[in-house]
Write an enzyme that holds these catalytic residues in place. Structure first.
Site, PDB file in Angstrom:
ATOM      1  N   ASP A 131       0.540  -1.484   0.181  1.00  0.00           N
ATOM      2  CA  ASP A 131      -0.170  -0.179  -0.025  1.00  0.00           C
ATOM      3  C   ASP A 131       0.817   1.052  -0.175  1.00  0.00           C
ATOM      4  O   ASP A 131       0.476   2.119   0.665  1.00  0.00           O
ATOM      5  CB  ASP A 131      -1.363   0.073   0.934  1.00  0.00           C
ATOM      6  CG  ASP A 131      -1.600  -1.305   1.309  1.00  0.00           C
ATOM      7  OD1 ASP A 131      -2.353  -1.461   0.230  1.00  0.00           O
ATOM      8  OD2 ASP A 131      -2.653  -1.890   2.098  1.00  0.00           O
ATOM      9  N   LYS A 150       1.799   2.116  -5.253  1.00  0.00           N
ATOM     10  CA  LYS A 150       2.670   1.862  -6.339  1.00  0.00           C
ATOM     11  C   LYS A 150       1.704   1.944  -7.286  1.00  0.00           C
ATOM     12  O   LYS A 150       2.457   2.179  -8.549  1.00  0.00           O
ATOM     13  CB  LYS A 150       2.895   0.230  -6.403  1.00  0.00           C
ATOM     14  CG  LYS A 150       4.271  -0.007  -5.167  1.00  0.00           C
ATOM     15  CD  LYS A 150       3.793  -1.651  -4.670  1.00  0.00           C
ATOM     16  CE  LYS A 150       2.313  -2.048  -4.549  1.00  0.00           C
ATOM     17  NZ  LYS A 150       2.036  -1.987  -2.770  1.00  0.00           N
ATOM     18  N   GLY A 176      -4.734  -4.158  -3.942  1.00  0.00           N
ATOM     19  CA  GLY A 176      -5.671  -3.041  -4.074  1.00  0.00           C
ATOM     20  C   GLY A 176      -4.529  -2.161  -4.495  1.00  0.00           C
ATOM     21  O   GLY A 176      -3.854  -1.096  -4.147  1.00  0.00           O
ATOM     22  N   HIS A 177      -5.068  -1.572  -6.101  1.00  0.00           N
ATOM     23  CA  HIS A 177      -3.888  -0.682  -6.697  1.00  0.00           C
ATOM     24  C   HIS A 177      -4.885   0.846  -6.811  1.00  0.00           C
ATOM     25  O   HIS A 177      -5.648   0.673  -7.771  1.00  0.00           O
ATOM     26  CB  HIS A 177      -2.532  -1.148  -7.118  1.00  0.00           C
ATOM     27  CG  HIS A 177      -1.553  -2.117  -7.233  1.00  0.00           C
ATOM     28  ND1 HIS A 177      -0.957  -2.478  -8.132  1.00  0.00           N
ATOM     29  CD2 HIS A 177      -1.724  -2.258  -5.734  1.00  0.00           C
ATOM     30  CE1 HIS A 177       0.019  -3.128  -7.573  1.00  0.00           C
ATOM     31  NE2 HIS A 177      -0.912  -3.341  -5.723  1.00  0.00           N
ATOM     32  N   GLN A 227       1.840  -6.099  -3.699  1.00  0.00           N
ATOM     33  CA  GLN A 227       2.869  -6.505  -2.150  1.00  0.00           C
ATOM     34  C   GLN A 227       3.634  -5.154  -1.438  1.00  0.00           C
ATOM     35  O   GLN A 227       4.293  -4.060  -2.056  1.00  0.00           O
ATOM     36  CB  GLN A 227       2.731  -7.832  -2.035  1.00  0.00           C
ATOM     37  CG  GLN A 227       1.199  -8.541  -1.613  1.00  0.00           C
ATOM     38  CD  GLN A 227       0.702  -9.051  -2.773  1.00  0.00           C
ATOM     39  OE1 GLN A 227       1.108  -9.532  -2.959  1.00  0.00           O
ATOM     40  NE2 GLN A 227      -0.650  -8.588  -2.881  1.00  0.00           N
TER      41      GLN A 227
END
Ligand code: GDP
Ligand code: IMO
Ligand code: MG
Length: 429
Positions: free
Chosen positions: A12, A15, A39-40, A224
């Site tokens: 988080d 990225k 979750g990007h 990650q």
């Protein structure tokens, strides 16, 4: 120019935003690891996209998107994402390619993840319950694995799926006293996955080999963060694969030496979701201030993120094992308003000072942080576009981090939007 974006902390880091920016000068964006645990977030104007499986380049209609063999694919999430973008008039036909060798996360993986976490109680890992660990375990175990390419032979898939579900149901009943799953229902779902996903399925290793031969510019999007790496992170409170830069070649199916620049992404403080040691954690008003101001709630699970000071021991370690060339420092705006800021420059463990991160939690839990204190700033920086426009204390804070981790910051985030980014130490982008 080929680049790879790597998280330097516990995920988080921002990225998605960095990939979105770099995608402008890349022809192909590749997701090569993780799964729907990621979750990007990409913010374009007033639109916000939370991508779990599609590469963050997907929001740019001209960008080719590739999902390689090491991504564990939850077909439901992927289909939802493809259809969600189509509703926003962002089509993926002819520009999305999915590896036929990528493993599928199916209902029993998610169920197993949840049951296992519940059974662990206070010792739980704090997974995202997206079935990632169980799917990777089946991949390594081989006999119970189902891959994207298997959706192409439904006749063979049906008995295989039935046998796997029979086995899983025995485990659910005997170990967890839980309800069984219906393999017939799951097979019907697989038929629909086949219809929707097979048109995108190819040999991505061959595709990327050809693209590299033609000199296409490729951006590899890591999921990650290095501290969640199964071998080099804070085991057992990690994810189930190599998510540091060391995992990139195997995950993508290309050698690391094709990458011209490894871009490490870090927040100017630290966050973590899930359980496990976190030396600079702030269980106080400052931690809450950061959580509120930075909207630190999980993109995938909505869980509040644990917040703490920037840990230069963590970031330097991630830079070292990943041979990171440059860094993107995110969320500088979130620290605005604090009187003073601390950066952890070393740990003291059993009376010994060290600046090399110990990837052994028995040592890590004993680490006492050695802090350097710097003055904060009060000015709103969310509209600053040039490094020289930042308050002196903010500039000094960034420069101090660069000095600690011995790498230049090429991007500095001052807000979630694409445009809220200061470029530094580079010619143009
Ligand atoms: P990722 O998993 O590394 O892509 O990061 P996430 O998307 O899960 O979380 C990062 C969050 O921070 C998202 O909500 C982003 O929109 C947001 N973000 C990224 N960079 C910045 C920044 O510089 N400032 C602020 N305030 N928010 C940012
Ligand atoms: P992005 O790509 C933050 C964490 C989980 C948990 C541990 C194991 O958005 O940075 P898993 O479901 O993988 O078995 O969970 O890893 N985790 C993440 N934390 N960002 C992520 O991805 C994460 N992916 C997994 O919270 O602690
Ligand atoms: Mg995330």
């Amino acid at each position: 120019m080929n680049r790879c974006v790597i998280g330097l902390q516990w995920g988080d880091e921002g990225k998605g935003k960095v990939v979105d920016i770099l995608a402008e000068s890349s022809e192909i964006v590749v997701r090569y690891n993780g799964g729907a645990n990621a979750g990007h977030t990409v913010v374009v104007g007033n639109d916000s996209f939370a991508l779990h499986l599609l590469p963050s380049g997907a929001v740019r209609p001209e960008t080719i998107c590739v999902i390689t063999n090491a991504v564990v694919i939850d077909p439901e999430t992927l289909i939802e994402e493809i259809e969600g973008l189509a509703k926003k008039s962002v089509g993926l036909n002819n520009r999305l390619f999915i590896s036929e060798n990528a493993h599928l996360v199916l209902d029993y993986h998610k169920k197993e993840d949840q049951l296992r976490e519940e059974a662990l109680g206070k010792n739980k890992i704090g997974t995202t319950i997206r079935g990632i660990g169980p799917c990777n375990a089946d991949k390594v175990g081989r006999s119970n694995a189902i891959r994207v390419g298997d959706l192409g032979s439904l006749g063979e898939l049906e008995p295989k799926l039935r046998a796997i579900v029979d086995y899983k149901n025995k485990v659910f009943k005997c170990v967890y006293n839980a309800e069984p799953l219906d393999s017939g229902v799951l097979f019907e779902k697989c038929k629909s996955y086949a219809e929707k996903l097979m048109p995108f399925s190819i040999d991505t290793t061959e595709y990327l080999y050809n693209a590299l031969s033609k000199g296409k510019s490729i951006l590899f999007e890591g999921a990650q963060g290095t501290m969640l790496d199964i071998d080099h992170g804070t085991f057992p409170f990690v994810t189930s694969v190599n998510v540091s830069a060391l995992g990139m070649p195997a995950g993508a199916g290309v050698p690391a030496k094709v990458v011209d620049e490894f871009v490490g992404v870090a927040k100017v403080y630290t966050t973590r979701v899930g359980s496990g040691p976190f030396p600079t954690e702030l269980n106080n008003d400052i931690g809450q201030y950061i959580r509120d101001k930075g909207h630190e709630y999980g993109t995938t699970t909505g869980r509040p993120r644990r917040c703490g000071w920037f840990d230069a021991v963590v970031a330097s370690y991630a830079v070292a094992i990943g041979a990171i060339d440059s860094i993107a420092l995110m969320h500088l705006d979130t620290l605005t308003g604090l009187d003073e800021l601390k950066i952890c420059v070393a740990y003291e463990i059993d009376g010994r000072k060290t600046s090399f991160f110990p990837a052994n939690i028995n040592k890590l839990v004993k680490a006492k942080c050695v802090y350097q204190t710097l003055p904060g700033w009060k000015e709103d920086i969310t509209g600053v576009t040039d490094f020289t426009g930042l308050p002196q204390n903010a500039k000094d804070y960034v420069t101090f981090i660069e000095k600690c981790i011995k790498r230049p910051a090429t991007m500095i985030g001052v807000g979630p939007n694409r445009k809220q980014t200061i470029f530094k130490n580079i010619h143009s982008r």
